[in-house]
Motif scaffolding. Structure first.
Motif, mmCIF file in Angstrom:
data_model
loop_
_atom_site.group_PDB
_atom_site.id
_atom_site.type_symbol
_atom_site.label_atom_id
_atom_site.label_comp_id
_atom_site.label_asym_id
_atom_site.label_seq_id
_atom_site.Cartn_x
_atom_site.Cartn_y
_atom_site.Cartn_z
ATOM 1 N N SER A 70 9.535 9.260 1.216
ATOM 2 C CA SER A 70 9.323 7.842 0.919
ATOM 3 C C SER A 70 7.837 7.483 1.025
ATOM 4 C CB SER A 70 10.153 6.973 1.860
ATOM 5 O OG SER A 70 9.822 7.225 3.205
ATOM 6 N N LEU A 71 7.148 8.051 1.981
ATOM 7 C CA LEU A 71 5.706 7.819 2.100
ATOM 8 C C LEU A 71 4.954 8.441 0.930
ATOM 9 C CD1 LEU A 71 3.502 6.616 3.886
ATOM 10 C CD2 LEU A 71 3.458 8.753 5.137
ATOM 11 N N PHE A 72 5.400 9.610 0.470
ATOM 12 C CA PHE A 72 4.783 10.255 -0.688
ATOM 13 C C PHE A 72 4.955 9.397 -1.943
ATOM 14 C CE2 PHE A 72 5.583 13.007 -4.423
ATOM 15 C CZ PHE A 72 4.291 13.452 -4.615
ATOM 16 N N LEU A 73 6.148 8.889 -2.169
ATOM 17 C CA LEU A 73 6.383 8.056 -3.354
ATOM 18 C C LEU A 73 5.605 6.746 -3.290
ATOM 19 C CD1 LEU A 73 10.206 8.621 -3.889
ATOM 20 C CD2 LEU A 73 8.314 9.610 -5.179
ATOM 21 N N ALA A 74 5.547 6.139 -2.115
ATOM 22 C CA ALA A 74 4.797 4.891 -1.972
ATOM 23 C C ALA A 74 3.298 5.126 -2.159
ATOM 24 C CB ALA A 74 5.063 4.277 -0.607
ATOM 25 N N GLY A 75 2.773 6.197 -1.594
ATOM 26 C CA GLY A 75 1.349 6.510 -1.740
ATOM 27 C C GLY A 75 0.980 6.858 -3.169
ATOM 28 N N THR A 76 1.875 7.596 -3.842
ATOM 29 C CA THR A 76 1.625 7.943 -5.242
ATOM 30 C C THR A 76 1.646 6.703 -6.124
ATOM 31 O OG1 THR A 76 2.592 10.123 -4.911
ATOM 32 C CG2 THR A 76 2.425 9.344 -7.171
ATOM 33 N N VAL B 151 -1.919 14.032 -0.225
ATOM 34 C CA VAL B 151 -2.870 14.035 0.893
ATOM 35 C C VAL B 151 -2.586 12.876 1.843
ATOM 36 C CG1 VAL B 151 -5.304 13.751 1.492
ATOM 37 C CG2 VAL B 151 -4.655 15.228 -0.409
ATOM 38 N N LEU B 152 -2.338 11.703 1.297
ATOM 39 C CA LEU B 152 -2.040 10.530 2.115
ATOM 40 C C LEU B 152 -0.784 10.732 2.942
ATOM 41 C CD1 LEU B 152 -2.849 7.510 2.633
ATOM 42 C CD2 LEU B 152 -1.184 6.950 0.874
ATOM 43 N N SER B 153 0.250 11.274 2.322
ATOM 44 C CA SER B 153 1.513 11.512 3.019
ATOM 45 C C SER B 153 1.355 12.538 4.127
ATOM 46 C CB SER B 153 2.579 11.970 2.024
ATOM 47 O OG SER B 153 3.782 12.237 2.686
ATOM 48 N N CYS B 154 0.638 13.612 3.860
ATOM 49 C CA CYS B 154 0.424 14.641 4.891
ATOM 50 C C CYS B 154 -0.339 14.081 6.078
ATOM 51 C CB CYS B 154 -0.329 15.830 4.309
ATOM 52 S SG CYS B 154 0.716 16.985 3.450
ATOM 53 N N CYS B 155 -1.389 13.327 5.827
ATOM 54 C CA CYS B 155 -2.207 12.798 6.917
ATOM 55 C C CYS B 155 -1.427 11.812 7.780
ATOM 56 C CB CYS B 155 -3.451 12.118 6.362
ATOM 57 S SG CYS B 155 -4.618 13.261 5.622
ATOM 58 N N ILE B 156 -0.773 10.860 7.163
ATOM 59 C CA ILE B 156 -0.051 9.837 7.924
ATOM 60 C C ILE B 156 1.171 10.429 8.621
ATOM 61 C CG2 ILE B 156 1.269 7.700 7.721
ATOM 62 C CD1 ILE B 156 -0.698 6.845 5.566
ATOM 63 N N PRO C 161 11.638 3.492 8.852
ATOM 64 C CA PRO C 161 12.036 3.626 7.449
ATOM 65 C C PRO C 161 11.259 4.705 6.680
ATOM 66 C CG PRO C 161 10.839 1.582 7.772
ATOM 67 C CD PRO C 161 11.054 2.187 9.132
ATOM 68 N N LEU C 162 10.169 5.211 7.266
ATOM 69 C CA LEU C 162 9.420 6.280 6.593
ATOM 70 C C LEU C 162 10.211 7.579 6.584
ATOM 71 C CD1 LEU C 162 5.814 5.711 7.930
ATOM 72 C CD2 LEU C 162 6.762 5.032 5.734
ATOM 73 N N GLY C 163 11.034 7.799 7.587
ATOM 74 C CA GLY C 163 11.875 8.990 7.647
ATOM 75 C C GLY C 163 11.079 10.281 7.688
ATOM 76 N N ILE C 164 10.133 10.369 8.593
ATOM 77 C CA ILE C 164 9.297 11.566 8.700
ATOM 78 C C ILE C 164 10.120 12.709 9.256
ATOM 79 C CG2 ILE C 164 7.272 12.551 9.826
ATOM 80 C CD1 ILE C 164 6.060 9.727 9.735
ATOM 81 N N GLN C 165 10.076 13.852 8.565
ATOM 82 C CA GLN C 165 10.853 15.021 8.946
ATOM 83 C C GLN C 165 9.916 16.133 9.393
ATOM 84 O OE1 GLN C 165 12.905 16.008 5.409
ATOM 85 N NE2 GLN C 165 14.035 14.098 5.317
ATOM 86 N N SER C 166 10.388 16.917 10.343
ATOM 87 C CA SER C 166 9.631 18.059 10.828
ATOM 88 C C SER C 166 10.191 19.321 10.170
ATOM 89 C CB SER C 166 9.755 18.153 12.345
ATOM 90 O OG SER C 166 9.160 19.327 12.808
ATOM 91 N N LEU C 167 9.331 20.063 9.499
ATOM 92 C CA LEU C 167 9.739 21.285 8.814
ATOM 93 C C LEU C 167 8.980 22.463 9.401
ATOM 94 C CD1 LEU C 167 9.377 19.912 5.185
ATOM 95 C CD2 LEU C 167 11.477 20.055 6.499
#
Length: 65
Positions: free
Chosen positions: A48-54, A12-17, A30-36
């Motif tokens: 990377s944001l998902f792993l950090a948030g988890t 949830v945190l990764s999706c929102c941010i 460095p977050l490397g946000i990708q558009s899918l």
């Protein structure tokens, strides 16, 4: 059990941010946000944001025990 809770919170945190930063046209450095593209929708995601948030939420859950 706390790991599964932490994975959900990290998701949830990764999706929102990632949605907020990615919709502005930035990759977040460095977050490397990708558009899918999923069906007809654009989804922003960052592993990377998902792993950090988890990791952060799992650590907080361990501290609360």
């Amino acid at each position: 059990m706390s790991v599964l809770k932490a994975i959900f919170i990290g998701l949830v945190l990764s999706c929102c941010i990632a949605t907020v930063i990615g919709s502005q046209g930035s990759s977040g450095g460095p977050l490397g946000i990708q558009s899918l593209m999923v069906a007809d929708y654009r989804v922003y995601w960052s592993f990377s944001l998902f792993l950090a948030g988890t990791g952060l939420s799992w650590g907080l859950m361990l501290l609360q025990r």
